[in-house]
Motif scaffolding. Structure first.
Motif, PDB file in Angstrom:
ATOM      1  N   PRO A   1      13.500  12.698   0.936  1.00 34.05           N
ATOM      2  CA  PRO A   1      13.527  12.095  -0.401  1.00 34.05           C
ATOM      3  C   PRO A   1      14.343  10.807  -0.448  1.00 34.05           C
ATOM      4  N   LYS A   2      13.791   9.786  -1.103  1.00 33.14           N
ATOM      5  CA  LYS A   2      14.475   8.526  -1.373  1.00 33.14           C
ATOM      6  C   LYS A   2      14.838   7.746  -0.114  1.00 33.14           C
TER       7      LYS A   2
ATOM      8  N   LYS B   1       0.795  -1.232   0.000  1.00 29.52           N
ATOM      9  CA  LYS B   1       0.000   0.000   0.000  1.00 29.52           C
ATOM     10  C   LYS B   1       0.823   1.275   0.000  1.00 29.52           C
ATOM     11  N   ILE B   2       2.012   1.255   0.575  1.00 27.49           N
ATOM     12  CA  ILE B   2       2.771   2.487   0.676  1.00 27.49           C
ATOM     13  C   ILE B   2       3.342   2.874  -0.690  1.00 27.49           C
ATOM     14  N   ASN B   3       3.295   4.145  -0.999  1.00 22.89           N
ATOM     15  CA  ASN B   3       3.786   4.666  -2.273  1.00 22.89           C
ATOM     16  C   ASN B   3       5.283   4.923  -2.169  1.00 22.89           C
ATOM     17  N   GLN B   4       6.068   4.270  -2.990  1.00 25.77           N
ATOM     18  CA  GLN B   4       7.524   4.389  -2.916  1.00 25.77           C
ATOM     19  C   GLN B   4       8.051   5.618  -3.654  1.00 25.77           C
ATOM     20  N   SER B   5       7.196   6.317  -4.379  1.00 24.64           N
ATOM     21  CA  SER B   5       7.640   7.472  -5.158  1.00 24.64           C
ATOM     22  C   SER B   5       7.838   8.694  -4.269  1.00 24.64           C
ATOM     23  N   ASP B   6       8.837   9.531  -4.618  1.00 23.18           N
ATOM     24  CA  ASP B   6       9.054  10.781  -3.895  1.00 23.18           C
ATOM     25  C   ASP B   6       8.218  11.923  -4.473  1.00 23.18           C
ATOM     26  N   PHE B   7       7.511  11.661  -5.567  1.00 18.04           N
ATOM     27  CA  PHE B   7       6.722  12.703  -6.198  1.00 18.04           C
ATOM     28  C   PHE B   7       5.552  13.102  -5.300  1.00 18.04           C
ATOM     29  N   ASN B   8       5.389  14.398  -5.112  1.00 17.44           N
ATOM     30  CA  ASN B   8       4.256  14.959  -4.357  1.00 17.44           C
ATOM     31  C   ASN B   8       4.219  14.492  -2.905  1.00 17.44           C
ATOM     32  N   LEU B   9       5.391  14.376  -2.279  1.00 19.77           N
ATOM     33  CA  LEU B   9       5.435  14.067  -0.839  1.00 19.77           C
ATOM     34  C   LEU B   9       4.846  15.230  -0.047  1.00 19.77           C
TER      35      LEU B   9
END
Length: 454
Positions: free
Chosen positions: A336-337, A297-305
């Motif tokens: 980030p990351k 479920k967790i979003n691994q992307s740093d976009f729009n944190l």
């Protein structure tokens, strides 16, 4: 630590390929985990001594005699760092020209000139002339200062509190007195810098000197100072000057309950989930299924944190509440990351939420966090009508919510899920609602930090 390829030059400076030199052969893990010998041993040792002296400042801040002694030691220690650096690198090619340029830059710095003059004064004449003040504030999300009193430097904490209670009479609504925190901050200043606390000046000077030593380390050894065997205080994930400042500020402050006079010693503690704690939590909530559900479920992307992970936190909060019947407040600081840093925000009394919000802001500052999510339970109530006294929501207890706040420097969003309890104690959760035009005073300090950092 810095990742290095197996065939890259070894960071230790040997000239060999990494796989034939410092690689961890047992684990075959291409990560540098071996420190290199310090090329400016004495200089770096003196710098580390200054780090340790700031700990002494914390312990001795409220005792005038011990504070003066520690202050003298710290000033002399900081001043001597450049002497030792010049001695250690005197015979290095190019050092004379490089350092001459650095000296010209440092001579233009007002605080460093003050450090030199102050060191000469305490060595040749006597102790630094300083004054002690007590800044008194109502502890809320904005810290309303109510008094600033010059005090005898030898006065104890108890004496300062007694002076305040006898001299300063505050008009505080009766039903809010037990929920009011008074903060008394002792401040040491000199006439040269009447608006800046002495130790804050020295932290600033220390930051400049640390930068000088680390750049010299790297220029004349070709190795990152972060890999040096002497590097035990600085890391790439923290603003070490903010860490020192926030730590010492705790030694400057006394907090007490306005009604009872009781001293607050409560703190919030940060923690990260290690393998053992993850295993314990997963067993509590359902074993491997719990872990797999998180990963899915967790979003691994740093976009729009952090907003890309709000659905995950809402779903997780609902699951934990249904399982335990309560929700311990927790903050997630996103970098980030990297996985978020978890901060436990447990407080035993309603008024200590102000301490909690300050602690949270300090951590945001120290790690340069750019996104945050706070998950907690909250009470809702009615605002007073004209002429009525304000009654805090936790006393009214009109409505109970799961509350999720997500923020970054540009935007803040808030979500609520109402909690319904029937007469038998059964609990159901309402629909998730995003709040519009909401204000977030508990984030005020964080907003200010983000503005300054920008």
């Amino acid at each position: 630590m810095k990742k290095v390829g197996r065939n890259d030059p070894c960071p230790c400076g040997s000239g060999n390929k990494y796989k034939k030199c410092c690689i961890d052969k047992e684990r075959q893990n291409p990560v540098v985990n071996r420190k290199v010998i310090c090329p400016i041993h004495d200089t770096h040792s003196r710098l580390n001594q200054a780090f340790s002296l700031f700990d002494d400042v914390l312990r001795n801040y409220q005792n005038e005699l011990k504070f003066t002694s520690t202050l003298n030691n710290l000033i002399q220690n900081l001043r001597n760092i450049t002497f030792i650096l010049q001695k250690e690198l005197a015979h290095e090619d190019g050092f004379k020209e490089w350092y001459a340029n650095e000296q010209d830059i440092m001579k233009e710095n007002k605080e460093l000139r003050w450090l030199i003059n102050t060191r000469n004064h305490i060595v040749k004449i006597g102790d630094l002339q300083k004054r002690s003040y007590a800044k008194i504030s109502l502890k809320d999300h904005y810290n309303h200062e109510v008094a600033n009193l010059e005090i005898n430097p030898t006065f104890s904490n108890k004496k300062i509190i007694d002076i305040f209670r006898n001299k300063i009479k505050l008009k505080i609504q009766k039903n809010l007195r037990s929920l009011t925190i008074i903060e008394i901050e002792r401040i040491w200043i000199t006439d040269d810098y009447p608006n800046i606390e002495i130790i804050d000046i020295l932290i600033y000077c220390f930051g400049i000197l640390t930068d000088l030593v680390y750049r010299a380390h790297e220029k004349f050894s070709k190795i990152s100072a972060l890999m040096c065997e002497k590097n035990i205080f600085v890391n790439s994930k923290e603003d070490f000057m903010s860490v020192i400042h926030n730590k010492i500020k705790k030694g400057r402050i006394i907090r007490m309950n306005y009604e009872t006079g009781a001293i607050y010693t409560e703190t919030c503690e940060a923690f990260n989930l290690d393998e053992r704690s993850v295993e314990k939590i997963s067993q509590h909530y359902g074993g491997d299924k719990f872990i797999s559900s998180i990963k899915n479920k967790i979003n691994q992307s740093d976009f729009n944190l952090p907003f890309n992970n709000v659905p995950f936190h809402i779903e997780m909060a609902k699951n934990l509440f249904k399982h335990d019947g309560f929700l311990a407040p927790i903050a997630f600081l996103y970098l980030p990351k990297e996985p978020p840093i978890h901060l436990a925000l447990g407080c035993t009394t309603p008024e200590t939420r102000y301490i909690m919000s300050e602690y949270l802001a300090e951590k945001v500052e120290e790690i340069n966090c750019k996104a945050i999510i706070i998950v907690s339970e909250a009470w809702g109530g009615n605002m007073p009508k004209k002429g009525e006294e304000y009654i805090p929501p936790h006393i009214q207890k009109k409505k109970e919510f799961i509350w999720v706040i997500a923020a970054n420097p540009k935007e803040t969003r808030s979500y609520q899920i109402e909690i319904f309890r029937d007469a038998s104690g059964m609990v159901t959760l309402g629909e998730e609602k995003e709040l519009e035009n909401a204000s977030f005073p508990m984030l005020d300090r964080i907003y200010k930090i983000w503005k300054i950092k920008k």
